[in-house]
Write an enzyme that holds these catalytic residues in place. Structure first.
Site, mmCIF file in Angstrom:
data_model
loop_
_atom_site.group_PDB
_atom_site.id
_atom_site.type_symbol
_atom_site.label_atom_id
_atom_site.label_comp_id
_atom_site.label_asym_id
_atom_site.label_seq_id
_atom_site.Cartn_x
_atom_site.Cartn_y
_atom_site.Cartn_z
ATOM 1 N N LYS A 223 16.173 0.392 21.599
ATOM 2 C CA LYS A 223 16.431 1.429 20.612
ATOM 3 C C LYS A 223 17.541 0.915 19.692
ATOM 4 C CE LYS A 223 18.614 5.919 20.879
ATOM 5 N NZ LYS A 223 20.020 5.590 20.669
ATOM 6 N N LYS B 224 16.087 7.499 34.070
ATOM 7 C CA LYS B 224 16.907 8.404 34.893
ATOM 8 C C LYS B 224 16.021 9.107 35.914
ATOM 9 C CE LYS B 224 20.127 9.423 31.095
ATOM 10 N NZ LYS B 224 21.385 8.791 31.453
ATOM 11 N N HIS C 204 16.095 4.723 27.424
ATOM 12 C CA HIS C 204 16.731 4.637 28.750
ATOM 13 C C HIS C 204 16.756 5.975 29.494
ATOM 14 C CE1 HIS C 204 20.477 6.098 26.869
ATOM 15 N NE2 HIS C 204 20.862 6.403 28.083
ATOM 16 N N ASP D 198 19.557 -20.122 17.556
ATOM 17 C CA ASP D 198 19.531 -19.157 16.461
ATOM 18 C C ASP D 198 18.189 -18.423 16.545
ATOM 19 O OD1 ASP D 198 19.143 -17.988 13.960
ATOM 20 O OD2 ASP D 198 20.518 -19.434 13.038
ATOM 21 N N GLU E 289 28.114 15.414 25.094
ATOM 22 C CA GLU E 289 28.926 14.274 25.525
ATOM 23 C C GLU E 289 30.392 14.555 25.227
ATOM 24 O OE1 GLU E 289 26.810 10.283 25.011
ATOM 25 O OE2 GLU E 289 26.515 11.272 23.100
ATOM 26 N N HIS F 172 15.664 10.495 23.019
ATOM 27 C CA HIS F 172 16.051 11.085 24.303
ATOM 28 C C HIS F 172 15.669 12.574 24.438
ATOM 29 C CE1 HIS F 172 17.989 7.345 24.437
ATOM 30 N NE2 HIS F 172 19.175 7.683 24.001
#
Ligand code: BG6
Length: 512
Positions: free
Chosen positions: A171, A205, A201, A111, A239, A263
């Site tokens: 995040k 890239k 993230h 836990d 997207e 981002h």
């Protein structure tokens, strides 16, 4: 991208021995991104025998059952991505490679709020043969501070000459300026900034990292990278996916919080920052902090006028009929959460004075496309009087983040023929034409950098807070349900977003 002053292994070398504790071991992030990244790092010889992966979560499972569950998922993904008609179904996953990774993966039932879990972690470290440890918080955000505080209480964050202790925080880092400040304060009360690795993230890239390389490894771009030549900048993250199974999270979050202070601001910072004095964590992150801090604060009225929020209704995305946002699972039928956000911002510094930055992001749009479009000022005069040339399109430099990674110049050329007519043409660089890109998730670099102690691609506390400070006026202005514009899924967003540019005599760069 390591700091010059510190003695770290060269980036092509195997990472040092480490115990990597993955809190939230049963979550999506671990199986979809972290384990595949560790598999790819093993493939590339960047991690080896001295990496111990320990999944930590409250479910009761054996080491073997945990490994089997991960293997099953990896295999299913490999099968999905395999081109049709290829032979053996196990072709995508190399069994020998997987075995090497699986042998080093164990599970610890615990836990997150229980002291006993941290004692068990200490025992695992002791038995491992290395004192180095990374604690990766792939958990719900409410556990970030709880886990870090307990790690500190158990003495697990103490570093020494022969050991490093680092924490990776995922995040979302806060949900507004106040909560981000509180979280930073809670973390920094018990550990040093040097030990904290806040993930975005997008920084994993290749195309995002390439923005700095393109700008600062070439003399060419600097000459026109300023308000003398640039008319405005557009940053888009479009997207086609909807909110999928994340309705619960998204209802509280919305497009602005989900994509902009993190981002999109990373992209803005890469494009707008001044050249760092060195390619080290401190120098790069200080320049980024400065540029985000230079985003002009807007009054509530200005923020309302300079922004558009939208929400998708049912529509057709790439030939498939999809539901509207309000019909998605775990979304309120009268929800006002935005799935689209467009903002107009200014970076108030010497280089960018007077150049608007237009940002937009949305779900269920017509295409998936993340790009930065730098739009240049028109030629100072047109010598094409009395010809067939009527009106010229602006020149753009497009930095294509994904898909079809590359960079393109849009400019005008003469159409062959006896009359003087001009047409729009493109000159470009496609990654695929120059580099063989191995399959990757984007998390490989980030995990590896954390293991070698390079914080360049991670968010410093001030970077995070500056980002929230810049979006706070919009969060404050977007109260209630008025002005949430509906757009049918599969389109390019609400019309009001086109108006935002039209009233300035500009238009969005086409998404297609
Ligand atoms: C995540 C957001 O951080 O980024 C998601 O929470 C979004 O809503 C995703 O879909 C986009 O990432 P990428 O790498 O697909 O552009």
């Amino acid at each position: 991208m390591a700091d010059a002053q510190s003695a770290r292994p060269p980036r092509s070398q195997m990472a040092p021995p480490v115990n990597l504790f993955l809190f939230g071991a049963h979550g999506d992030l671990v199986k979809r991104l972290l384990i595949p990244s560790l598999y790819n790092l093993t493939r590339d010889g960047l991690v080896g025998e001295a990496l111990h992966i320990i999944g930590v979560d409250h479910n009761k499972v054996s080491d073997e059952a945990y490994r089997d569950k991960l293997a099953e998922f990896m295999q299913s993904q490999a099968d999905k991505s395999k081109p049709q008609g290829e032979g053996d179904s196990s072709a995508g996953l190399d069994p020998a490679l997987w075995k090497r990774l699986a042998e080093r993966t164990t599970y610890l039932e615990g836990d997150f709020l229980d002291e006993g879990t941290y004692q068990a972690i200490a025992r695992r470290i002791e038995a491992s043969g290395t004192n180095n440890a990374i604690f990766y918080l792939a958990t719900a955000p409410r556990f970030f501070c709880e886990v870090i505080t307990r790690l500190a209480q158990a003495g697990l964050l103490k570093e020494g000459d022969d050991q490093f202790r680092r924490v990776v925080v995922e995040k979302p880092f806060g949900s507004d300026l106040k909560t981000a400040e509180e979280l930073n304060a809670g973390i920094l009360a018990v550990m040093d900034e040097r030990q904290v690795y806040r993930i975005d993230h997008y920084l994993g890239k290749e195309t995002v990292q390439n923005i700095l390389v393109s700008r600062f490894a070439n003399g060419l771009f600097e000459a026109f990278w300023n308000n003398h030549y640039v008319d405005h900048v557009q940053i888009t993250a479009a997207e086609t996916v909807g909110v999928e199974q994340r309705g619960n999270f998204y209802e509280r979050t919305g497009a602005l919080r989900d994509m902009v202070p993190n981002h999109l601001f990373q992209l803005l910072a890469m494009v707008a920052m001044e050249p760092p004095a060195a390619f080290g964590a401190d120098a790069v992150r200080s320049e980024k902090a400065k540029v985000i801090a230079a985003i002009r604060p807007q009054s509530p009225d200005e923020a309302r006028r300079n922004s558009v929020r939208g929400q998708y209704s049912a529509g057709d995305v790439g030939g498939t009929q999809v539901a509207g946002y309000r019909q998605e699972p775990r979304v309120a039928p009268d929800s006002c959460t935005e799935t689209y956000a467009a903002l107009k911002l200014w970076v108030d510094n010497w280089r960018w004075a007077g150049v608007p930055f237009y940002l937009r992001t949305g779900k269920r749009l017509s295409v998936r496309n993340t790009e930065i479009a730098i739009c240049f000022k028109p030629a100072p005069m047109s010598p094409f009087r009395d010809t067939h040339v009527h009106g010229m399109r602006p020149n753009y430099l497009i930095i294509q983040i994904q898909p079809d990674e590359g960079m393109w110049f849009d400019f005008q050329a003469k159409r062959p023929g006896t009359t003087l007519e001009i047409d729009n043409v493109q000159m470009g660089f496609a990654y695929a034409d120059f580099f063989a890109m191995r399959p990757s998730t984007g998390y490989e670099t980030l995990l590896y950098d954390c293991m070698i102690g390079d914080q360049t691609l991670f968010q410093r506390a001030d970077n995070i807070e500056n980002g929230w400070r810049a979006v706070q006026p919009f969060l404050d202005a977007w109260q209630g349900c008025t002005d949430v514009h509906t757009y049918p899924a599969g389109t390019d967003g609400p019309q009001a977003a086109d108006e935002l540019l039209k009233r300035d005599g500009r238009a969005w760069h086409s998404l297609k």
